[in-house]
Design a protein around this motif. Structure first.
Motif, PDB file in Angstrom:
ATOM      1  N   GLY A   5      25.407  51.299  50.186  1.00  0.00           N
ATOM      2  CA  GLY A   5      26.758  51.413  50.984  1.00  0.00           C
ATOM      3  C   GLY A   5      27.363  49.999  50.960  1.00  0.00           C
ATOM      4  O   GLY A   5      28.548  50.082  50.843  1.00  0.00           O
ATOM      5  N   ASN A   6      26.723  49.049  50.808  1.00  0.00           N
ATOM      6  CA  ASN A   6      27.324  47.780  50.700  1.00  0.00           C
ATOM      7  C   ASN A   6      28.225  47.723  49.432  1.00  0.00           C
ATOM      8  O   ASN A   6      29.172  47.023  49.412  1.00  0.00           O
ATOM      9  N   LYS A   7      27.336  48.110  48.480  1.00  0.00           N
ATOM     10  CA  LYS A   7      27.857  47.897  47.011  1.00  0.00           C
ATOM     11  C   LYS A   7      29.224  48.886  47.102  1.00  0.00           C
ATOM     12  O   LYS A   7      30.270  48.272  46.390  1.00  0.00           O
ATOM     13  N   VAL A   8      29.314  49.913  47.771  1.00  0.00           N
ATOM     14  CA  VAL A   8      30.549  50.745  47.648  1.00  0.00           C
ATOM     15  C   VAL A   8      31.710  50.196  48.215  1.00  0.00           C
ATOM     16  O   VAL A   8      32.905  49.977  47.898  1.00  0.00           O
ATOM     17  N   LEU A   9      31.339  49.341  49.659  1.00  0.00           N
ATOM     18  CA  LEU A   9      32.533  48.475  50.214  1.00  0.00           C
ATOM     19  C   LEU A   9      33.091  47.494  49.123  1.00  0.00           C
ATOM     20  O   LEU A   9      34.141  47.005  49.019  1.00  0.00           O
ATOM     21  N   PHE A  10      32.035  46.750  48.635  1.00  0.00           N
ATOM     22  CA  PHE A  10      32.316  45.720  47.754  1.00  0.00           C
ATOM     23  C   PHE A  10      33.220  46.191  46.619  1.00  0.00           C
ATOM     24  O   PHE A  10      34.203  45.478  46.340  1.00  0.00           O
ATOM     25  N   ASP A  11      32.793  47.331  45.908  1.00  0.00           N
ATOM     26  CA  ASP A  11      33.477  47.769  44.579  1.00  0.00           C
ATOM     27  C   ASP A  11      34.887  48.148  45.038  1.00  0.00           C
ATOM     28  O   ASP A  11      35.847  47.577  44.153  1.00  0.00           O
ATOM     29  N   VAL A  12      35.101  48.780  46.184  1.00  0.00           N
ATOM     30  CA  VAL A  12      36.317  49.341  46.515  1.00  0.00           C
ATOM     31  C   VAL A  12      37.446  48.323  46.929  1.00  0.00           C
ATOM     32  O   VAL A  12      38.339  48.414  46.372  1.00  0.00           O
ATOM     33  N   HIS A  13      36.921  47.298  47.634  1.00  0.00           N
ATOM     34  CA  HIS A  13      37.573  46.433  48.008  1.00  0.00           C
ATOM     35  C   HIS A  13      37.993  45.012  47.001  1.00  0.00           C
ATOM     36  O   HIS A  13      38.929  44.532  46.833  1.00  0.00           O
ATOM     37  N   CYS A  14      37.035  44.726  46.374  1.00  0.00           N
ATOM     38  CA  CYS A  14      36.878  43.487  45.474  1.00  0.00           C
ATOM     39  C   CYS A  14      37.126  43.940  43.965  1.00  0.00           C
ATOM     40  O   CYS A  14      37.595  42.993  43.280  1.00  0.00           O
ATOM     41  N   GLY A  15      36.498  44.878  43.604  1.00  0.00           N
ATOM     42  CA  GLY A  15      36.454  45.289  42.197  1.00  0.00           C
ATOM     43  C   GLY A  15      35.549  44.316  41.397  1.00  0.00           C
ATOM     44  O   GLY A  15      34.789  43.688  41.931  1.00  0.00           O
ATOM     45  N   GLU A  16      35.720  44.525  40.037  1.00  0.00           N
ATOM     46  CA  GLU A  16      34.631  43.870  39.092  1.00  0.00           C
ATOM     47  C   GLU A  16      34.730  42.206  39.163  1.00  0.00           C
ATOM     48  O   GLU A  16      34.261  41.696  38.726  1.00  0.00           O
ATOM     49  N   PHE A  17      36.242  41.911  39.265  1.00  0.00           N
ATOM     50  CA  PHE A  17      36.612  40.289  38.797  1.00  0.00           C
ATOM     51  C   PHE A  17      36.525  39.530  40.029  1.00  0.00           C
ATOM     52  O   PHE A  17      37.081  38.339  39.961  1.00  0.00           O
ATOM     53  N   TRP A  18      36.102  39.885  41.319  1.00  0.00           N
ATOM     54  CA  TRP A  18      36.258  39.051  42.500  1.00  0.00           C
ATOM     55  C   TRP A  18      35.523  37.616  42.416  1.00  0.00           C
ATOM     56  O   TRP A  18      36.220  36.576  42.795  1.00  0.00           O
ATOM     57  N   ASN A  19      34.433  37.674  41.856  1.00  0.00           N
ATOM     58  CA  ASN A  19      33.399  36.434  41.705  1.00  0.00           C
ATOM     59  C   ASN A  19      34.153  35.420  40.446  1.00  0.00           C
ATOM     60  O   ASN A  19      34.038  34.284  40.588  1.00  0.00           O
ATOM     61  N   TYR A  20      35.224  35.918  39.943  1.00  0.00           N
ATOM     62  CA  TYR A  20      35.855  35.211  38.846  1.00  0.00           C
ATOM     63  C   TYR A  20      37.023  34.583  39.291  1.00  0.00           C
ATOM     64  O   TYR A  20      37.789  33.816  38.783  1.00  0.00           O
ATOM     65  N   LYS A  21      37.564  35.081  40.556  1.00  0.00           N
ATOM     66  CA  LYS A  21      38.861  34.708  40.914  1.00  0.00           C
ATOM     67  C   LYS A  21      38.803  33.260  41.760  1.00  0.00           C
ATOM     68  O   LYS A  21      37.659  32.994  42.471  1.00  0.00           O
ATOM     69  N   PRO A  22      39.765  32.398  41.819  1.00  0.00           N
ATOM     70  CA  PRO A  22      39.652  31.165  42.482  1.00  0.00           C
ATOM     71  C   PRO A  22      39.787  31.652  44.063  1.00  0.00           C
ATOM     72  O   PRO A  22      40.093  32.513  44.343  1.00  0.00           O
ATOM     73  N   VAL A  23      39.241  30.590  44.798  1.00  0.00           N
ATOM     74  CA  VAL A  23      39.110  30.785  46.164  1.00  0.00           C
ATOM     75  C   VAL A  23      40.308  31.393  46.939  1.00  0.00           C
ATOM     76  O   VAL A  23      40.438  32.001  47.925  1.00  0.00           O
ATOM     77  N   GLU A  24      41.474  30.928  46.464  1.00  0.00           N
ATOM     78  CA  GLU A  24      42.812  31.216  47.065  1.00  0.00           C
ATOM     79  C   GLU A  24      43.212  32.579  47.048  1.00  0.00           C
ATOM     80  O   GLU A  24      43.383  33.479  47.790  1.00  0.00           O
ATOM     81  N   ALA A  25      42.784  33.168  45.804  1.00  0.00           N
ATOM     82  CA  ALA A  25      42.869  34.606  45.498  1.00  0.00           C
ATOM     83  C   ALA A  25      42.086  35.438  46.238  1.00  0.00           C
ATOM     84  O   ALA A  25      42.075  36.845  46.469  1.00  0.00           O
ATOM     85  N   ARG A  26      40.937  34.887  46.792  1.00  0.00           N
ATOM     86  CA  ARG A  26      40.081  35.541  47.621  1.00  0.00           C
ATOM     87  C   ARG A  26      40.204  35.434  49.051  1.00  0.00           C
ATOM     88  O   ARG A  26      39.418  35.676  49.718  1.00  0.00           O
ATOM     89  N   SER A  27      41.350  34.702  49.412  1.00  0.00           N
ATOM     90  CA  SER A  27      41.883  34.638  50.907  1.00  0.00           C
ATOM     91  C   SER A  27      40.548  33.495  51.372  1.00  0.00           C
ATOM     92  O   SER A  27      40.362  33.767  52.721  1.00  0.00           O
ATOM     93  N   GLY A  28      39.867  32.758  50.767  1.00  0.00           N
ATOM     94  CA  GLY A  28      38.825  31.912  51.137  1.00  0.00           C
ATOM     95  C   GLY A  28      37.508  32.558  51.285  1.00  0.00           C
ATOM     96  O   GLY A  28      36.611  31.784  51.725  1.00  0.00           O
ATOM     97  N   TYR A  29      37.472  33.876  50.947  1.00  0.00           N
ATOM     98  CA  TYR A  29      36.309  34.559  51.391  1.00  0.00           C
ATOM     99  C   TYR A  29      35.218  34.110  50.173  1.00  0.00           C
ATOM    100  O   TYR A  29      35.792  33.867  49.217  1.00  0.00           O
ATOM    101  N   PRO A  30      34.037  34.245  50.433  1.00  0.00           N
ATOM    102  CA  PRO A  30      33.018  33.493  49.292  1.00  0.00           C
ATOM    103  C   PRO A  30      32.983  34.586  47.950  1.00  0.00           C
ATOM    104  O   PRO A  30      33.343  35.800  48.278  1.00  0.00           O
ATOM    105  N   LYS A  31      32.311  34.350  47.165  1.00  0.00           N
ATOM    106  CA  LYS A  31      31.801  35.041  46.299  1.00  0.00           C
ATOM    107  C   LYS A  31      30.556  35.955  46.714  1.00  0.00           C
ATOM    108  O   LYS A  31      29.982  35.265  47.715  1.00  0.00           O
ATOM    109  N   LEU A  32      30.373  37.009  46.263  1.00  0.00           N
ATOM    110  CA  LEU A  32      29.177  37.874  46.689  1.00  0.00           C
ATOM    111  C   LEU A  32      28.363  38.504  45.513  1.00  0.00           C
ATOM    112  O   LEU A  32      28.987  38.960  44.591  1.00  0.00           O
TER     113      LEU A  32
END
Length: 494
Positions: A116-143
């Motif tokens: 279930g956690n992976k569902v929430l991550f995929d729908v909200h973040c997508g594949e490239f979340w961890n490649y984005k700069p911190v500002e593009a993640r609104s300060g949230y961490p990589k996961l």
């Protein structure tokens, strides 16, 4: 408009269950549904009783004790509920505490504590979340996810990756700029071998990297204290780790609506309120005793009849969208653990349950559809369609001299995707192959909440129709007993 003409149950939100290719002449018929009327009414009464009291006839915990089933309570944020205003506020505060302070979160869990956690991550973040700069993640961490398999290579590579990122940050920001990692370990007991083994390997490895890496731990476990304290709860208390709850009465496959799933939502800025509001809207829609107005009951009834009368005892769950593959993987656990049962409630050996299969359109139109179309007529294909994509590129006429490519120019990718899905559905239906479609107006937290809750409630209805306990999972205990013996033997050889 009659139900036969409409063949689509549409909710005020725009969410739709299109069952035109599952119900009607040559499919599940009106007569089939009418013949089941008494059992359908009894199933609805049982689910309403579950909703009011948490009681399910004959349901016992794995310890053989009476146990309430409380997942229908989760969409409602109320004082005294598992999700209360205070618990939701605490989750949001936790998420805010990570922003611009923690570099990476690693979530350790397996089964419902992962899927279930992976569902929430995929729908909200997508594949490239961890490649984005911190500002593009609104300060949230990589996961990152771990603990969902005892995989030596991937675990070692995760450690190496975190260490490499820490060294790169230090090189850029100076020796005092530590790389901060939060490990979230999710286990009701703390003795889940897959999760705890992986967590301990990563925890110890990162601890050895001090002062380069600063490590915090958050435990999600059984909240009981005193005599009922779990292993993980004790570790958290002894080490001063913050804790969230794996609530009693909520099996792992239903836990995405609880703190088990919402802790991941908090880490990435996923809209918790909208997600639970979608689940709540679906729950309210499913309180009708009219099968043609209750999407969870209708879904359960049509698939139950399709399996029991027409032999369609495989369900291919086929969303059209890459980031919905994890929804299909989550559904595999939900359906398999809930309805794959050897015995019914009367102790009779029935070997009930559909076999769930993950597919993704259009990917698996080039892999599985040959079997769906020409293989045994033993399947229901359940599509998921997104009606309106946010960001839908137009296919350009990049090579105007090539007629075959120019033929698809000018339409959007979403339109092409839907043309593929509808063609697949039509081809299957033309050969008497059952299929249905869940239509989400948009891919967002609210409609995701609707979809996941519909599926969760559907298995409750189908359990009643089949007279099996949808909330236990006795079959998994067999391999656990054998595995425990093997681990003891390995330990003696060290």
């Amino acid at each position: 408009m009659t139900k036969d003409q409409q063949a689509c149950l549409k909710l005020p939100s725009g969410f739709c269950f299109d069952y035109a290719n599952l119900y009607g002449e040559g499919k599940v018929t009106a007569g089939d549904v009418t013949a089941l009327a008494a059992r359908i009414a009894a199933a609805h009464a049982a689910v309403e009783h579950l909703r009011r009291t948490g009681q399910v006839r004959g349901h016992l915990s794995k310890d053989g004790l009476p146990e309430k089933v409380l997942f229908p309570q989760l969409p409602y944020i109320e004082e005294g509920n598992l999700n209360s205003p205070a618990s939701i506020a605490r989750l949001k505060a936790f998420g805010q505490s990570l922003r611009y302070k923690v570099d990476a979160v690693v979530s350790f869990g397996i089964g419902g504590s992962y899927l279930g956690n992976k569902v929430l991550f995929d729908v909200h973040c997508g594949e490239f979340w961890n490649y984005k700069p911190v500002e593009a993640r609104s300060g949230y961490p990589k996961l990152h996810f771990s603990g969902n398999n005892i995989d030596p290579r991937r675990t070692q590579e995760l450690i190496e990756h975190l260490v490499a990122e820490a060294k790169a940050k230090t090189a850029q920001g100076g020796s005092n700029d530590k790389y901060k990692v939060t490990l979230i370990v999710i286990s009701k007991s703390g003795s889940t071998i897959d999760t705890m083994a992986t967590f301990m390997v990563v925890y110890e490895a990162l601890q050895r990297q001090a002062p380069l890496i600063a490590v915090d731990v958050v435990a999600v476990t059984d909240p009981a204290e005193g005599a009922g304290e779990t292993l993980l709860h004790r570790l958290a208390r002894q080490h001063g780790w913050p804790m969230f709850s794996v609530p009693d009465g909520v099996g792992g496959r239903f836990s995405v609506f609880s703190e088990v799933g919402l802790v991941t939502a908090a880490c990435i800025g996923f809209d918790i309120d909208a997600f639970l509001a979608g689940a709540r809207a679906m729950d309210e829609a499913c309180q009708s005793g009219d099968i043609w107005r209750n999407p969870a009951m209708l879904n359960a009834v049509l698939k139950f009849i399709a399996a029991e009368k027409y032999g369609r005892d495989i369900e291919v769950f086929m969303p059209y969208g890459d980031y919905l593959k994890s929804v299909a993987e989550w559904y595999v656990q939900l359906l398999a653990e809930s309805l794959g049962k050897r015995y019914d409630r009367d102790g009779r050996e029935v070997f009930y349950g559909r076999t769930p299969i993950v597919a993704v359109g259009t990917t698996d139109m080039h892999a599985q559809t040959q079997q769906h179309q020409d293989g045994k007529k033993d399947k229901v294909v359940q599509f998921v369609k997104i009606a309106d994509w946010e960001g839908d590129p137009i296919i350009p006429d990049a090579f105007p001299g090539e007629d075959k490519l120019s033929a698809i120019a000018g339409i959007t990718m979403g339109q092409a995707l839907e043309a593929a899905r509808s063609a697949n559905a039509e081809a299957l239906a033309s050969d008497g192959r059952f299929n249905a479609t869940f239509v989400l107006p948009r891919l967002n937290a609210f409609h995701l909440g609707e979809l996941l809750y519909l599926l969760a409630l559907s298995v409750a209805y189908e359990g009643e129709l089949a007279n099996v306990d949808a909330f236990d999972q006795p079959g998994v205990e067999a391999y656990k007993r054998i595995m425990g013996t093997k681990l003891v033997a390995l330990k003696k050889q060290i």
